[in-house]
Design an enzyme around this catalytic site. Sequence first.
Site, PDB file in Angstrom:
ATOM      1  N   SER A 147       0.671  -1.353  -0.184  1.00  0.00           N
ATOM      2  CA  SER A 147       0.075   0.370   0.196  1.00  0.00           C
ATOM      3  C   SER A 147       1.052   1.022  -0.172  1.00  0.00           C
ATOM      4  CB  SER A 147      -0.788   0.047   0.613  1.00  0.00           C
ATOM      5  OG  SER A 147      -2.211   0.684   0.907  1.00  0.00           O
ATOM      6  N   ASP A 164      -9.825  -5.333  -3.712  1.00  0.00           N
ATOM      7  CA  ASP A 164      -9.187  -4.752  -3.356  1.00  0.00           C
ATOM      8  C   ASP A 164     -10.031  -3.008  -2.729  1.00  0.00           C
ATOM      9  OD1 ASP A 164      -7.345  -1.994  -2.032  1.00  0.00           O
ATOM     10  OD2 ASP A 164      -5.616  -3.529  -2.317  1.00  0.00           O
ATOM     11  N   HIS A 219      -7.143  -5.633   0.734  1.00  0.00           N
ATOM     12  CA  HIS A 219      -6.437  -5.001   0.340  1.00  0.00           C
ATOM     13  C   HIS A 219      -5.194  -5.634   2.036  1.00  0.00           C
ATOM     14  CE1 HIS A 219      -3.932  -1.578  -0.177  1.00  0.00           C
ATOM     15  NE2 HIS A 219      -4.448  -0.896   1.164  1.00  0.00           N
TER      16      HIS A 219
END
Lengths: 277, 277
Positions: free
Chosen positions: A146, A222, A254
């Site tokens: 991320s 996600d 995610h």
Amino acid sequence: METLSQNKAFGGTQGVYRHKSTSTQCDMTFGVFLPEEASDGPVPVLWYLSGLTCTHENAMTKAGAQAWCAEQGIAIVFPDTSPRGEGVADDEAYDLGQGAGFYVNATETPWAPHFNMWDYIADELPTLLGKEFSIDLDRQAITGHSMGGHGALTLAMGLPGRFTSVSAFAPICNPTASDWGRKQLTAYLGADEATWAKHDATLMMEQSGFDGPVLIDTGTEDQFLDLLKPEALASAANSRRQQATLRLQPGYDHSYFFVSTFMEEHIAFHADALYAR
Amino acid sequence: METLSQNKAFGGTQGVYRHKSTSTQCDMTFGVFLPEEASDGPVPVLWYLSGLTCTHENAMTKAGAQAWCAEQGIAIVFPDTSPRGEGVADDEAYDLGQGAGFYVNATETPWAPHFNMWDYIADELPTLLGKEFSIDLDRQAITGHSMGGHGALTLAMGLPGRFTSVSAFAPICNPTASDWGRKQLTAYLGADEATWAKHDATLMMEQSGFDGPVLIDTGTEDQFLDLLKPEALASAANSRRQQATLRLQPGYDHSYFFVSTFMEEHIAFHADALYAR
């Protein structure tokens, strides 16, 4: 440098350490896993940069990386994601301030002079690792998740020759065009967008690319896909004929369940590049 | 039953669920990982019982079990360690009350009628799993860590024929002779030690043993070794010629780094037994 904990894991040692950082002008905590082979001499090292809200600890306990690093005989380092502590500025939002350093050197008030995560990861921490641990700084690779995927990609492209290989899990790919990016780059670097370009993986891919293999995994489910913008980086990588494997993984989200699922492959990918150098 | 979350992991699904329990008379939360094979029909199941202070979540995120369960095609369930909630008794100590159910049915005030973790694990939750998930209740195995290792061993020996195999990571082996046991058994079951015997793995090993293979790992640097008393169980298992592998692992402590290091072997051990039934 102070040792906070050491646990034997997978034949090696998972340690947590604290030191006074000159880059961030505060105490910084990080984790390092050393495989058994480190007792015989310096081993290659993989950097794992974490995402928003994380400390050094999240990936260290939840990403399942040590098993595969032990198998490959490589070290892995888990830095924190920002300066921390009482004298360090913060924001009520989860995505700005402490836990959200975005791997840049802040020039703006109130973030300067503590928020220098680029210098911390690029210069200070590698020097400390080379001095304190059985780690071979000529063989470094980098990954992240991320915001940490953004960090891994921008550091890899911004420091040519440093890393053999770069990978990322659900990275923020185009922060200058995302709400995960514009807000933070404005806060840390100011309104002049020209200063942002060297912190945007898509723009850097268009400009210079990476001299080595790239591996990126993103889940089709996600929940932050619109903020990550993998399509922008994919377009840039394809336009430049970058050596790269860009995968969309059906059904994955995610979370660390996604990260841990593909960790074995990412570490094998980096090991191939590290041992070829 | 309510679904709290579902994340794709290792080709399968890691879910978290909540239901109103009749055994504990409160809402209970648990985690279940189902491998990809569960979509084709019922799969064998491994129970993972957690230790003091844990919820369903700790091992689910830190023990690294899903990778190996996916490889073997078996489900794994992570129950909570006690009843919880406002109407449920608790204690200021970390090792009594909520988070410390010790896998018994409490008879004493204020722990009855909520603290019935034996019934919850032995009867209610398996019935629910068989009804709600693609799980084959004829093929069950059990493991656990610390207090959960105590739970795994006592449930395995207390329910002959139920489990194909039992393993444990740093289990409390002889609670009737340990400060991790005497306090809790007194609180939950009362001062009559005769009622404690069916919750002591060493005493049960002396009495009846287990009709299947046993695997136990304990670290030589475990900071709680004096409370765990692996030597008592080892003596009992050897005296009865129990089929068992009892290992002391040099340098390992009581943490999840220890648990995750040996998880692959424990799951392979259970898979061998589950697929032989």
